[in-house]
Design an enzyme around this catalytic site. Structure first.
Site, PDB file in Angstrom:
ATOM      1  N   CYS A  24      14.230  23.151   9.829  1.00 28.86           N
ATOM      2  CA  CYS A  24      14.566  22.275  10.996  1.00 28.86           C
ATOM      3  C   CYS A  24      14.524  20.995  10.722  1.00 28.86           C
ATOM      4  O   CYS A  24      14.052  20.537   9.639  1.00 28.86           O
ATOM      5  CB  CYS A  24      13.612  22.516  12.305  1.00 28.86           C
ATOM      6  SG  CYS A  24      12.038  21.817  12.079  1.00 28.86           S
ATOM      7  N   CYS A  80      13.011  25.743  -5.566  1.00 24.87           N
ATOM      8  CA  CYS A  80      14.346  26.780  -6.094  1.00 24.87           C
ATOM      9  C   CYS A  80      15.113  25.882  -7.167  1.00 24.87           C
ATOM     10  O   CYS A  80      15.112  24.723  -6.885  1.00 24.87           O
ATOM     11  CB  CYS A  80      15.190  27.047  -5.030  1.00 24.87           C
ATOM     12  SG  CYS A  80      14.463  28.074  -3.887  1.00 24.87           S
ATOM     13  N   CYS A 117     -10.250 -20.766 -23.031  1.00 26.07           N
ATOM     14  CA  CYS A 117     -11.003 -19.554 -22.723  1.00 26.07           C
ATOM     15  C   CYS A 117     -12.518 -19.932 -23.141  1.00 26.07           C
ATOM     16  O   CYS A 117     -12.737 -20.364 -23.980  1.00 26.07           O
ATOM     17  CB  CYS A 117     -10.389 -18.383 -23.928  1.00 26.07           C
ATOM     18  SG  CYS A 117     -11.388 -16.697 -23.408  1.00 26.07           S
ATOM     19  N   CYS A 134      -4.984 -29.752 -14.974  1.00 27.15           N
ATOM     20  CA  CYS A 134      -3.709 -29.457 -15.610  1.00 27.15           C
ATOM     21  C   CYS A 134      -3.652 -28.128 -15.974  1.00 27.15           C
ATOM     22  O   CYS A 134      -4.543 -27.202 -15.815  1.00 27.15           O
ATOM     23  CB  CYS A 134      -3.847 -30.496 -16.858  1.00 27.15           C
ATOM     24  SG  CYS A 134      -4.952 -29.704 -18.197  1.00 27.15           S
ATOM     25  N   CYS A 194      47.526  12.247   3.743  1.00 27.51           N
ATOM     26  CA  CYS A 194      48.240  12.594   2.353  1.00 27.51           C
ATOM     27  C   CYS A 194      47.446  11.935   1.185  1.00 27.51           C
ATOM     28  O   CYS A 194      46.643  10.666   1.334  1.00 27.51           O
ATOM     29  CB  CYS A 194      49.530  11.952   2.365  1.00 27.51           C
ATOM     30  SG  CYS A 194      50.247  11.988   0.597  1.00 27.51           S
ATOM     31  N   CYS A 198       8.866 -13.335 -15.086  1.00 22.41           N
ATOM     32  CA  CYS A 198       9.788 -12.936 -13.993  1.00 22.41           C
ATOM     33  C   CYS A 198       9.940 -14.219 -13.355  1.00 22.41           C
ATOM     34  O   CYS A 198       9.594 -15.215 -13.476  1.00 22.41           O
ATOM     35  CB  CYS A 198       8.902 -12.029 -13.021  1.00 22.41           C
ATOM     36  SG  CYS A 198       9.439 -11.646 -11.421  1.00 22.41           S
ATOM     37  N   CYS A 241      10.940  19.451  10.498  1.00 28.79           N
ATOM     38  CA  CYS A 241      10.178  19.547   9.152  1.00 28.79           C
ATOM     39  C   CYS A 241      10.940  18.847   7.979  1.00 28.79           C
ATOM     40  O   CYS A 241      10.219  18.420   6.944  1.00 28.79           O
ATOM     41  CB  CYS A 241      10.042  21.036   9.176  1.00 28.79           C
ATOM     42  SG  CYS A 241       8.936  21.764  10.420  1.00 28.79           S
ATOM     43  N   CYS A 248      12.670  28.060  10.732  1.00 27.81           N
ATOM     44  CA  CYS A 248      12.398  27.178   9.747  1.00 27.81           C
ATOM     45  C   CYS A 248      11.467  27.681   8.789  1.00 27.81           C
ATOM     46  O   CYS A 248      10.473  28.278   9.279  1.00 27.81           O
ATOM     47  CB  CYS A 248      11.822  25.956  10.408  1.00 27.81           C
ATOM     48  SG  CYS A 248      11.213  24.895   9.631  1.00 27.81           S
ATOM     49  N   CYS A 259      -1.585 -22.211 -22.405  1.00 29.81           N
ATOM     50  CA  CYS A 259      -0.826 -22.697 -20.981  1.00 29.81           C
ATOM     51  C   CYS A 259      -0.689 -21.631 -20.155  1.00 29.81           C
ATOM     52  O   CYS A 259      -0.555 -20.648 -20.175  1.00 29.81           O
ATOM     53  CB  CYS A 259       0.642 -23.271 -21.702  1.00 29.81           C
ATOM     54  SG  CYS A 259       1.429 -23.695 -20.381  1.00 29.81           S
TER      55      CYS A 259
END
Length: 461
Positions: A262, A295, A433, A428, A167, A354, A265, A240, A443
């Site tokens: 199949c 398709c 650069c 450190c 049900c 991150c 495949c 197939c 840093c």
């Protein structure tokens, strides 16, 4: 459901699972569980050649009723007294015993669902109507399952399945359908088939169809499996589309042409698309594939069909699907080699950090920098200051393998101002650069300008 009912269902499920191996006694009797609609489950031992009339004769006295006052319901059908136990699509399932209410019109007893579906299948085949498939193959009389499912527990693989009914309101199995399902839509869509719920106090009008695994004993009424409606028995002997072999079973795509492949495949098709990351993100069906013939309206809706892949491939499929979802939601993937964590970013903030510690630009995914993002061909190389200029495209093709570039990305970070790759060799976190005309102080940790906060928090890591 009360705590006592829940506990009772658990005990019944355990009892069924533990005793199934002993169902066939020395007298060749089968142990069957019969559940009353007023509560309680009765265990009876019967010969497989016994019929439903024998079941009523054993069950009725235990319910305080006469056999003629009891009807037996299984898989949405009130069974005929002449129905033999061994012909049922029965594997440690539960029969439902219900007291006949003579004040209302009762359902006329019928054949079990597994037999009526066989008849409907043949009729619908002639009319070229999509029907619930079943097998006409020889030597399969003892296996009455006509469906394929993915069993998550305990089998953890694709098996044959069996259709069950309850049900839609109270989820009780003492429910009889008015008509058999004619198609997969009747089974998978809600409120398609009407019926009568015989559970006391419930007035549910619609059937809910679900599937159980046919390869292990039932673990209770809540033991369900995911139906794989595209996998079918190849009773039509269709070759197939890839290898042209006639195999059984096969997968039939939902396109208008109903292309057939199949399973081997199909696995190769999915594996190659997965390797090239060519699965598509569909707004309704998720990370999926269409028919290999291209398709329209052919996307695979039930992604559990991809369980045909190996465990490693399916894990990769899940990872790619998660990454695609994040990208579709406007997120990014951490470009740090060995990480790739998905991050939902603030579109107004370019600086992304991150959890692995890498800080990068949310727009170009290069190391964090000041100013506008540069095109890849505009990124400066130290070699441009000498007499031996290197073209980035040719440099990319001249790699021995990808390991060297991965090591460089892990051990170096770009100057936030000029993008020159800089390697930190100890000391450190204050970087300067070395590129001519730059000399930017930054840093190593936060990849921003070297400021007082960096001196306090990041000087030594």
């Amino acid at each position: 459901m009360s705590i006592l009912e829940w506990f009772w269902n658990i005990l019944c499920g355990m009892a069924q699972y533990l005793t199934f191996s002993k169902n066939l006694t020395n007298d060749n009797l089968v142990n069957i569980y019969v559940k009353s609609n007023v509560g309680g489950t009765i265990s009876v031992n019967l010969d497989p050649k016994s019929d439903i009339k024998n079941v009523k004769e054993l069950v009725a006295p235990k319910l305080g009723l006469e056999p003629d006052d009891v009807k037996i319901i299984f898989a949405g059908k009130e069974l005929l007294d002449s129905t033999v136990i061994e012909v049922l699509d029965f594997f440690s399932d539960i029969l439902h015993a219900v007291k006949v209410n003579k004040k209302i019109k009762n359902v006329i007893p019928d054949k079990p669902l597994c037999e009526t579906l066989e008849e409907l299948h043949q009729l619908n085949d002639q009319k070229n109507v999509e029907s619930i498939e079943e097998s006409n193959l020889k030597n399969e009389g003892k296996n009455k399952a006509h469906f394929f499912i993915y069993c998550a527990n305990p089998c953890k693989k694709i098996n044959t399945g069996k259709l069950r009914v309850c049900c839609s309101e109270c989820k009780h199995g003492a429910f009889t359908v008015d008509t058999d399902p004619q198609s997969w839509a009747d089974v998978l869509d809600k409120n398609k088939i009407t019926g009568v719920c015989n559970n006391v106090g419930c007035e549910g009008l619609y059937a809910k169809f679900y599937f159980k695994c046919a390869s292990h004993p039932s673990q209770g009424e809540n033991d369900t499996a995911v139906p794989l409606n595209l996998i079918k028995r190849n009773h039509k002997k269709i070759p197939c589309l890839a290898c042209t072999d006639i195999c059984d079973p096969v997968l039939v795509f939902s396109c208008d042409n109903r292309h057939v492949t199949c399973l081997e495949c199909f696995k190769n098709y999915c594996g190659s698309r997965l390797k090239d990351r060519q699965f598509l993100s569909h707004p309704d069906f998720g990370y999926t594939l269409p028919c290999p013939a291209g398709c329209s309206n052919s996307f695979i809706e039930e992604v559990h069909h991809f369980r045909l892949l190996t465990d490693a491939q399916y894990e990769q499929y899940h990872r790619f699907a998660t990454e695609e979802f994040i990208l579709q939601a406007g997120g990014v993937l951490c470009p740090q080699p060995g990480c790739g964590q998905g991050i939902l970013i603030d579109q107004n903030c370019n600086r992304v950090q991150c959890s692995c510690g890498y800080v990068f630009c949310g727009k170009c995914l290069e190391g964090f920098h000041l100013g506008e993002c540069l095109n890849p061909t505009d990124v400066p190389f130290l070699s441009q200051n000498c007499d031996y200029p290197l073209d980035p495209e040719k440099l990319e093709k001249a790699r021995w393998d990808e390991a060297s570039s991965t090591v460089i990305k892990v051990l170096t970070k770009p100057c936030p101002k000029c993008r020159t790759s800089t390697e930190r060799a100890g000391g450190c976190m204050h970087m300067i650069c070395t590129r001519a005309n730059c000399g930017f102080h930054w840093c190593w940790v936060c990849q921003g300008p070297w400021e007082r906060d960096c001196m306090a928090s990041h000087w030594f890591g």
